[in-house]
Enzyme design. Structure first.
Site, PDB file in Angstrom:
ATOM      1  N   PHE A   1       0.732  -1.243   0.090  1.00 28.49           N
ATOM      2  CA  PHE A   1       0.082  -0.145   0.136  1.00 28.49           C
ATOM      3  C   PHE A   1       0.761   1.356   0.129  1.00 28.49           C
ATOM      4  O   PHE A   1       1.621   1.502   0.961  1.00 28.49           O
ATOM      5  CB  PHE A   1      -1.071   0.096   1.113  1.00 28.49           C
TER       6      PHE A   1
ATOM      7  N   ASP B   1       9.246   2.922   2.277  1.00 28.19           N
ATOM      8  CA  ASP B   1       7.954   3.798   2.597  1.00 28.19           C
ATOM      9  C   ASP B   1       7.705   3.453   4.012  1.00 28.19           C
ATOM     10  O   ASP B   1       7.158   2.450   4.546  1.00 28.19           O
ATOM     11  CB  ASP B   1       6.672   3.250   1.381  1.00 28.19           C
TER      12      ASP B   1
ATOM     13  N   LYS C   1       2.199  11.000   7.281  1.00 27.98           N
ATOM     14  CA  LYS C   1       1.438  10.731   8.393  1.00 27.98           C
ATOM     15  C   LYS C   1       1.808  11.617   9.864  1.00 27.98           C
ATOM     16  O   LYS C   1       1.518  12.808   9.857  1.00 27.98           O
ATOM     17  CB  LYS C   1       1.068   9.370   8.599  1.00 27.98           C
TER      18      LYS C   1
HETATM   19  C1  LIG Z   1      -1.276   5.989   4.382  1.00 26.10           C
HETATM   20  C2  LIG Z   1       0.185   5.630   3.470  1.00 26.10           C
HETATM   21  C3  LIG Z   1       0.417   6.252   2.175  1.00 26.10           C
HETATM   22  C4  LIG Z   1      -0.571   7.386   1.461  1.00 26.10           C
HETATM   23  O1  LIG Z   1      -0.534   8.410   2.276  1.00 26.10           O
HETATM   24  P1  LIG Z   1      -1.769   9.536   2.203  1.00 26.10           P
HETATM   25  O2  LIG Z   1      -1.202  10.666   3.006  1.00 26.10           O
HETATM   26  O3  LIG Z   1      -2.895   8.883   2.263  1.00 26.10           O
HETATM   27  O4  LIG Z   1      -1.588   9.875   0.499  1.00 26.10           O
HETATM   28  C5  LIG Z   1       1.424   5.569   1.581  1.00 26.10           C
HETATM   29  N1  LIG Z   1       2.112   4.652   1.991  1.00 26.10           N
HETATM   30  C6  LIG Z   1       1.973   4.114   3.308  1.00 26.10           C
HETATM   31  C7  LIG Z   1       2.728   3.156   3.819  1.00 26.10           C
HETATM   32  C8  LIG Z   1       0.847   4.226   3.956  1.00 26.10           C
HETATM   33  O5  LIG Z   1       0.576   3.793   5.066  1.00 26.10           O
END
Ligand SMILES: *Cc1c(COP(=O)(O)O)cnc(C)c1O
Length: 398
Positions: free
Chosen positions: A140, A225, A254
């Protein structure tokens, strides 16, 4: 307005791309969220890690208010004051030489993709327009059309094509599968060190170390990520520290926004960051003074208030308490720090609904995994308050 009206109004005018639990949150206070009737809930969801500092953290709020009174948005057409200080602190805590500030996580992932490709052509010497990025299955990384194009989740992709070329999937945790996927055209491996939305999936011990080695051998960038796993969530600043490796670049978001606004960044060494020149990339709001002052304070608070140590210490407690439940519905309890997934042999949503009635906020991920991820400032007493209720719900639904 009562909750029914509020919910009706949102449902009527908003797109239906989420299915929220029926509670209207109007006020936050540390680990607590309060609804329209004054009922208090323990937030064990933390907005997918965006509220790691807790709601309305006094220091971050103060930094935001002070900056709002000065100036909030200038665009990067001009210099602004807090940006340099924010990125200096970000470089200090990550050990990288700089960063490119963005807003949402998906934007920072897009930034990473562009940086990796330019590096692939201009440094590695990959043939024009042939660069590939290897990703994991069940990944994700956000919701843009490029990003969902390399997802393996049908609901993220259905009827959103055609998708972008240049991505290849390997099996998460399976080093041989990554070895097979990497070719001389591969510019980067892009991966979550622990897969959050896939159900808080921790790879086998040694996997990241082997992946690091594989990337070194094949002259491939390793881009992590850590939008959800980073900034203390796993009990260390970054999840990669659990395997004592260093990625070539890092994506954060986040919690970087201190629970107040979206702040994200692509963090890397100069050789990668310098692939961008004026005109090649940008974002109107990225790195704005308000975001930068909030991001700077968010990083300082993590450090100075011991939130990361708290995540490590109470995370162990959380996991061992949940592992002691001994409930026939529980298949596995896994995670690191204050980030635990309870995999059930049945849908998790009824558990979330029952927990809501008990005053605990959380959501399922992937149907059958219950996510337990409170703000990192939670105390042992507050955690026990929540655990008592989780235990009660498991007994009710047995
Ligand atoms: C939440 C998330 C994203 C996307 O972030 P947004 O601010 O919702 O665009 C990308 N990678 C990971 C691992 C995430 O948990």
């Amino acid at each position: 307005m009562n909750s029914v009206d509020t919910i009706e109004l949102e449902n009527r005018f908003c797109a239906n791309n989420y299915s929220p639990l029926p509670v209207v949150l109007v006020q936050g206070e540390g680990v607590w969220a309060i609804d329209e009737n004054g009922t208090r809930y323990l937030d064990m969801m933390s907005a997918y890690s965006a509220v790691s500092h807790g709601h309305v953290h006094p220091r971050i709020r103060q930094a935001a208010v002070a900056q709002i009174d000065k100036i909030s948005v200038v665009s990067r057409a001009f210099y602004s004051q807090p940006l340099g200080a924010f990125l200096e602190e970000l470089s200090r805590v990550t050990g990288f030489s700089g960063a490119l500030p963005m807003n949402s996580g998906a934007e920072a992932v897009e930034t990473a993709i562009k940086a990796a490709r330019r590096w692939g052509y201009r440094v590695k010497g990959i043939e024009a327009n042939r660069a590939e990025i290897v990703v994991a299955d069940n990944n994700f990384h956000g919701r843009t059309s490029t990003i969902v194009g390399f997802s393996s989740e049908p609901s993220y992709k259905a009827d959103f094509g055609p998708f972008c070329d240049g991505f290849k999937q390997a099996r998460f945790g399976d080093i041989a599968s990554f070895r097979d996927a990497i070719t001389e055209r591969t510019c980067a491996v892009l991966i979550e060190p622990i897969q959050g939305e896939a159900g808080i999936r921790v790879p086998p011990a040694g996997f990241l170390r082997e992946l690091r080695k594989l990337c070194d051998e094949t002259n491939t960038l390793l881009i992590l990520d850590e939008i959800q796993s980073g900034l203390g969530r796993t009990g260390k600043w970054f999840a990669f520290e659990h395997e004592e490796i260093r990625p070539d670049a890092l994506i954060l978001g986040k919690a970087l926004g201190g629970g107040i606004m979206p702040v994200s960044a692509f963090v890397a060494g100069r050789e990668i960051l310098d692939q961008f020149d004026p005109g090649s990339h940008g974002s109107t709001f990225g790195g704005n003074p308000l975001a930068a002052s909030i991001g700077l304070e968010a990083l300082k608070v993590l450090d100075e208030e011991g939130l990361i140590e708290n995540s490590a210490r109470l995370g162990e407690h959380l996991k061992s308490r949940l592992q002691g439940f001994n409930d026939p519905a529980i298949q596995e309890v896994r995670g690191r720090g204050l980030w635990v997934g309870i995999e059930l042999n049945r849908p998790a949503k009824p558990y979330c609904e029952a927990l809501l009635r008990e005053g605990v906020l959380t959501r399922e991920t992937h149907e059958n995994v219950l996510r337990v991820a409170p703000p990192l400032c939670i105390t042992l007493d507050e955690l026990e308050w929540g655990l008592t209720r989780i235990e009660r719900v498991f007994n009710q639904l047995r």
